[in-house]
Design an enzyme around this catalytic site. Sequence first.
Site, PDB file in Angstrom:
ATOM      1  N   THR A  28      -8.979  10.038 -14.095  1.00  0.00           N
ATOM      2  CA  THR A  28      -9.690  10.855 -14.771  1.00  0.00           C
ATOM      3  C   THR A  28      -9.337  11.154 -16.244  1.00  0.00           C
ATOM      4  O   THR A  28     -10.079  11.487 -17.137  1.00  0.00           O
ATOM      5  CB  THR A  28      -9.563  12.307 -13.790  1.00  0.00           C
ATOM      6  OG1 THR A  28     -10.418  12.264 -12.903  1.00  0.00           O
ATOM      7  CG2 THR A  28     -10.475  13.448 -14.830  1.00  0.00           C
ATOM      8  N   SER A  75      -8.313   5.897  -9.174  1.00  0.00           N
ATOM      9  CA  SER A  75      -7.119   5.545  -8.326  1.00  0.00           C
ATOM     10  C   SER A  75      -7.307   5.661  -7.135  1.00  0.00           C
ATOM     11  O   SER A  75      -6.394   5.296  -6.176  1.00  0.00           O
ATOM     12  CB  SER A  75      -5.681   6.598  -8.791  1.00  0.00           C
ATOM     13  OG  SER A  75      -5.982   7.970  -8.503  1.00  0.00           O
ATOM     14  N   THR A 108      -5.020  11.237 -10.949  1.00  0.00           N
ATOM     15  CA  THR A 108      -4.283  12.107 -10.011  1.00  0.00           C
ATOM     16  C   THR A 108      -4.052  11.882  -8.382  1.00  0.00           C
ATOM     17  O   THR A 108      -3.222  12.133  -7.769  1.00  0.00           O
ATOM     18  CB  THR A 108      -4.639  13.456 -10.248  1.00  0.00           C
ATOM     19  OG1 THR A 108      -6.186  13.616  -9.581  1.00  0.00           O
ATOM     20  CG2 THR A 108      -4.599  14.038 -11.791  1.00  0.00           C
TER      21      THR A 108
END
Length: 346
Positions: A28, A75, A108
Site C-alpha cells: 500500500t 504482499s 502491511t
Amino acid sequence: MRTDTVPFSDAPTASRRPRIVVVGTGGTIAGAAGDAAQTTGYAAGALPIQQLLAAVPMLGRLAEVEAEQVAALDSKDMDHTTWLALARRVQHHVDRADVDGIVVTHGTDTLEETAYWLNLTIATRKPVVFTAAMRPATALSADGPLNLLDAVTVAVSPSASGKGVLIAFGHRIFGARDIAKTSSYAVDAFSSGERGVLGWVQDGRVDALRDAEKRHTVNSAYAPLRADWDASALARVEIVSSYAGVTGLQVEAAIAAGVPGIVVAGTGGGSIHQALLRPLLKAAEAGVVIVQSSRISHPRVTGDALDAHFIPSGTLSVWKARVLLTVALTAHPADPQACRDAFAHY
Ligand code: SIN
C-alpha cells in the site's frame, strides 16, 4: 532489478552522509487510487520505489539514498521466490563497504513474515529496517512518506546496529520476531503485544532502542542464506487450524502430499480439537515435525502433555512459527530435535 541514486533537491553537498539502500517490494505504501479520498480498492504496489522516495525530499539531509525495486507485489501474494531474491539482494547490499543500512518497503499484510524471514537469514550488524503504510500513496494524509522518513532515520542511527531486522511504523520501532498486524484499517495497525516495542522514532530522533531477546541476524545459524537454497529446496510447511467442527481432512491431505512439517493453529494455549489430534499424532509418528501454536494474535504456547510429540511455539505466532519451521527443516531435514532447538532460541 535496477539500482539508482535518487537525486534530492535539498541534499547537502558537505561531508559523506551515510549510504542507505531502499528496496521496494510493493504494498500500500506504493499503492495508487483514482481519488485522494479512496483508502480501499486501490492497486497495491503500483508506484515505483523512486517515486516514493521523490515524495520525501528531506531524506537527502539524512543519507545518500539508493533505490532498488526487487518486487512490486500486493504482499498477500508474497512467495518463497521473492523471499529468496529479497534476502540475496539485502545480503549483497549489507556486504558492501560503502553501504550503512537498508530500508525495505513492503505491504502491511505479510510484512511480519518477510521481516522475520530476513531476521533469520541475513548476516549483518548493519540496520535493516522495514516500513509500510496503511493508506495508499495517493490518499489524503497518506502515512507512507513519514514512515519512510522514520525508517531512514532508524537506518542511519548507530543505535540500530546489531538489533536484528526492525520495523519503523507510526513512530514506533518493532522487532521482526514479535510484530503482528492487528488492524485491517487503522493507521496504527501493528502491535508487539505484551512483549512491547523496541523503541521509538520521531522528528529525526531514535529513542531508547533496546535489544531483541532472541537470536537473529548477527548470531543466526541460518545466516547468510545458503547458496543452494532456491524455492524448490525450501521445506514445505503447511498450517492447519483447530475450530468447531474441524475434521482431519487438512492433515490427511498434508500427509498425502508428503509435507515434512505442519504448524497447528490451536485454540487458547495451543489446545487441539480431538478430531484433529488423532491424525496429527499419526503424522508425528510417521516423522512429520509438528509445531503446536495458537490462533491468538500474541500467543504463549508453553507445551503440555503433547510435548513428546509436538514442539510448542512459545511466543511465536502461527505465521512466524511457519517461517521458522520452514528454515529449520530446510537446514536440518527430518531432524525434529534440531527443529525443537530452533524454537528454543529464535
Ligand atoms: C499489502 O500488504 O501489500 C496491501 C496492504 C497494505 O500494504 O496495507
